[in-house]
Motif scaffolding. Structure first.
Motif, PDB file in Angstrom:
ATOM      1  N   ALA A 132      37.170  31.919  45.185  1.00 44.42           N
ATOM      2  CA  ALA A 132      37.462  32.283  43.798  1.00 44.42           C
ATOM      3  C   ALA A 132      37.156  33.765  43.564  1.00 44.42           C
ATOM      4  O   ALA A 132      37.809  34.427  42.751  1.00 44.42           O
ATOM      5  N   HIS A 133      36.183  34.284  44.298  1.00 44.83           N
ATOM      6  CA  HIS A 133      35.868  35.712  44.221  1.00 44.83           C
ATOM      7  C   HIS A 133      37.090  36.557  44.574  1.00 44.83           C
ATOM      8  O   HIS A 133      37.390  37.549  43.892  1.00 44.83           O
ATOM      9  N   PHE A 134      37.809  36.148  45.613  1.00 41.06           N
ATOM     10  CA  PHE A 134      39.010  36.880  45.999  1.00 41.06           C
ATOM     11  C   PHE A 134      40.086  36.757  44.918  1.00 41.06           C
ATOM     12  O   PHE A 134      40.807  37.718  44.640  1.00 41.06           O
ATOM     13  N   VAL A 135      40.191  35.552  44.328  1.00 43.92           N
ATOM     14  CA  VAL A 135      41.176  35.353  43.261  1.00 43.92           C
ATOM     15  C   VAL A 135      40.872  36.305  42.107  1.00 43.92           C
ATOM     16  O   VAL A 135      41.772  36.946  41.545  1.00 43.92           O
ATOM     17  N   ILE A 136      39.588  36.438  41.772  1.00 39.80           N
ATOM     18  CA  ILE A 136      39.206  37.325  40.665  1.00 39.80           C
ATOM     19  C   ILE A 136      39.488  38.785  41.030  1.00 39.80           C
ATOM     20  O   ILE A 136      39.976  39.562  40.197  1.00 39.80           O
ATOM     21  N   ASN A 137      39.243  39.147  42.284  1.00 38.78           N
ATOM     22  CA  ASN A 137      39.584  40.509  42.698  1.00 38.78           C
ATOM     23  C   ASN A 137      41.090  40.746  42.598  1.00 38.78           C
ATOM     24  O   ASN A 137      41.519  41.844  42.246  1.00 38.78           O
ATOM     25  N   ASN A 138      41.877  39.720  42.903  1.00 34.09           N
ATOM     26  CA  ASN A 138      43.328  39.854  42.729  1.00 34.09           C
ATOM     27  C   ASN A 138      43.662  40.200  41.287  1.00 34.09           C
ATOM     28  O   ASN A 138      44.531  41.033  41.026  1.00 34.09           O
ATOM     29  N   ILE A 139      42.990  39.539  40.337  1.00 34.09           N
ATOM     30  CA  ILE A 139      43.246  39.820  38.919  1.00 34.09           C
ATOM     31  C   ILE A 139      42.921  41.282  38.609  1.00 34.09           C
ATOM     32  O   ILE A 139      43.684  41.970  37.941  1.00 34.09           O
TER      33      ILE A 139
END
Lengths: 457, 457
Positions: B211-218
């Motif tokens: 989820a950390h990577f998903v948030i970085n994508n945002i």
């Protein structure tokens, strides 16, 4: 030399009944000194009784113990000699030692959860564990090499793409393993396979992940590797000595043989040792310099501008001394000594929990040792459990409080030349010149001349 | 509308028998079309038989399914509406959604391994899981905030020490949990406690880590978050459609209902969808700009210099066309379209394995769904299993192949002014000028003049 004396020494070196004797060593061994203490450890008492009665009762068992003690001592000396040889031979050799230690530990930890009878019907479980080890090591070693040897990698045509896409490549290697794991799931073995998967991840995280920090410590300078290692060993020995000498008050429930006296004594002596030992190492650039040359060894030495923590600073007492007391009020101390205090505290207070964790694991799987990698010592993991966690703490502490922020003229020039266009580089020259004019470092004429020259193009 | 038709539609929306119906959806549903196929899935056939016979046999079960279908549809629409509202309201809202999703998923995953009867006698097991979640989230959110908002944090006196010592603080939080875990080990519960510990780490790694990577994508731009999400959903739907329409040839053993036709068809349509969808999003800076202003929403918009991948480039055919064929040989394509091809391939080929992994887990623990967080849908984890892995892949791909190396004039000036002494800054000016003279960008007179002026001081 009397027999009980030998027995004590034997235990001192690390103990045969590994989990109990070694790490829980702030022990109130001398139970007879302490008759009021409720006997929480009948096993230990029985052992002691046996040890004192060993000669008349069971000659052959004593002979066996003695043989084991000799093996153990020989191997301890061999390991110490080998360790020092590698440390003096160069950073690359000590990195190889750490690498070997982590691979053996991984093998041992993986083995205890791998019930062979079940694994035999699943062809890939074992290979997959090794694949995950390989890809994770590729990732962490690559990270270190890229971080510390950027200047070499970035000018090599073959290595450059490996460096710039390192995380993607590593992640893809992991994903391939993941996909393969899912594809290899077999009905009736789900629970076993998922347990293996989780277990492998735990081992990677706790062993390879932490060994990565230990290796980074080596790159940052031999002292950041060797001081924590030596502190853990020192603490272990002094906890045992203080424990059997003064041990009275039990410390925590989980380990009934730990005493406040052993704990505090070990802490004290670890600080004293750390101050002296770091003081000696600070004098040799081979120990305090980061590795800028992998070919260096103790004879060629290393060169660098030492980290400021090694340079003594003047400290004054915060309050004046009372009249009549004629002592100096300023001291010259290297800041390193304060950091030694913190590191010694971690080595005394936190690192033993790595050992407790390993002991708990061994009890869970009802095994005595993690393996038999070292003759007379048991498994590699049995020797290293506290070292891994201490190495991580030392790394985090170093990065956070000791490392010098690495802006250098060379770094800035590199960034400007590789990342900016010629126009942008000119912009940098002009803005920086204006800043220097504002700071009255250079005359304002320079800026006027620059502007004039650059406009004329 | 006939009943079988309704039933098909019902399955299409995601299926009630979650693990089977949803993700393994390249199904050869139409078994009657395929009489030569060995019947590997008697359950499914029985289901189909039941479905066609449902009206005469069991009216109330049909009613129940219909009610569930209505609930499911309503909640699907509610979720879609809520998702779009958050996405348009601003990045901070969609980050909150992802945060909520990860916490709910973590709760569900932790719950399935936590046998309550055993946990009740151990006071801290549950609290410890939440403590680890909290400290890991502190770590990963801190990393993102520090990376993307350095310019704000570094000038704030309160936040500065939190930023500079972030990794140490996070690691200490973890160590406290570790020490507490070891202290809380209780005889007779070792196996349960170590399993919980390993399980929590797996959940943290697979859910919070990803989820950390998903948030970085945002943070990198809404398109890098929304495109992968939409691709996974599209692929899911088309795999189902192509599977029931053309499905003949079984794809892999683990999932007997997957067919080559469904897989290839879904891949094709995901690429088509991705090209069209990214083309639309590319036109709005709200989607393609990194978040430099957390207050932005779809109406205020965002401003930035677009990443070059969004700007069309001229491409020529590598070989000349045969004589007589009168077609253009050069095309104007945004490089983004090639990246869409790669991402679509990952969404079709790799992401489904996230779902298989989750299915395997569910079968291991003999549960139907991970929970009942979403009415009519089952657990949050059931909906998100493929999204997490896709988000990670998208992040790694973006960082490796799309992100622009962030050297800017401002960054270099900042580094030089904050990290170098005046002498070193002068050194930078001189070296960079010499480089520009060597490149014949500025006349060599400038360097001579500079040297003369600087020496005169």
């Amino acid at each position: 030399m009397t027999k009980p004396g030998k027995d004590v020494k034997f235990r001192h070196r690390g103990s045969a009944s590994s989990a109990k004797g070694r790490r829980l060593s702030t022990s109130m061994s001398d139970v007879s000194e302490n008759p009021s203490e409720p006997s929480r450890s009948p096993t230990r008492i029985e052992e002691l009784v046996k040890a004192t009665e060993v000669e008349p009762a069971n000659q052959s068992e004593y002979e066996k113990k003695k043989a084991n003690f000799v093996t153990r001592t020989i191997w301890t000396l061999v390991m110490i000699a080998f360790f020092f040889f590698c440390m003096f031979a160069g950073h690359i050799y000590i990195i190889m030692v750490v690498t070997a230690v982590q691979i053996i530990s991984f093998k041992e930890v993986i083995a205890i959860a791998n019930v062979p009878s079940k694994a035999r019907s699943l062809r890939f479980t074992k290979s997959l564990n090794w694949y995950f080890l390989g890809s994770f090591m590729y990732f962490v070693y690559g990270e270190s090499v890229i971080y510390y040897f950027k200047h070499i990698l970035l000018v090599d045509r073959v290595l450059l793409p490996l460096a710039t896409h390192h995380r993607f490549i590593s992640f893809m290697l992991y994903i391939i393993g993941f996909v393969f794991f899912v594809s290899s799931l077999q009905k009736g073995h789900y629970k076993f396979q998922f347990t293996q998967f989780a277990w492998t991840h735990m081992a990677l995280f706790l062993i390879v992940g932490q060994a990565h920090f230990v290796i980074n410590n080596i790159f940052e300078g031999m002292i950041w590797f060797f001081l924590p290692v030596a502190m853990v060993i020192t603490n272990d020995i002094w906890a045992y000595i203080c424990g059997i000498t003064f041990g009275r008050t039990p410390l925590i429930k989980i380990s009934p043989k730990k005493t406040w006296e052993g704990f505090l004594g070990a802490w004290f002596f670890t600080i004293i040792f750390g101050i002296g030992f770091s003081n000696i190492m600070s004098r040799y650039k081979y120990f305090i310099c980061p590795v800028n040359d992998l070919g260096a060894n103790i004879w060629t030495g290393l060169e660098c501008k030492p980290n400021p923590v090694f340079i003594p600073k003047q400290y004054s007492l915060p309050v004046p001394l009372p009249d009549g007391v004629n002592l100096p009020t300023t001291f010259s101390i290297a800041p390193m000594q304060f950091h030694v205090f913190a590191l010694a505290t971690f080595a005394s207070l936190i690192a033993p929990f790595g050992g407790f964790f390993a002991s708990g694991l061994k009890r869970t799987f009802k095994i005595k040792d993690f393996g038999d990698s070292i003759p007379g010592h048991g498994g590699m993991t049995d020797r290293m459990d506290c070292q891994f966690i201490m190495g991580s703490i030392a790394f985090m502490y170093y990065q956070s409080f000791i490392a010098v922020y690495k802006t250098s003229v060379g770094g800035i020039i590199e960034a400007a030349i590789t990342g900016l266009t010629a126009e942008e580089q000119m912009e940098v020259v002009k803005i920086l010149s204006r800043h220097l004019v504002n700071q009255e470092v250079i005359p304002s004429k320079v800026l006027e001349y620059l502007d004039g020259q650059l406009k004329r193009r």
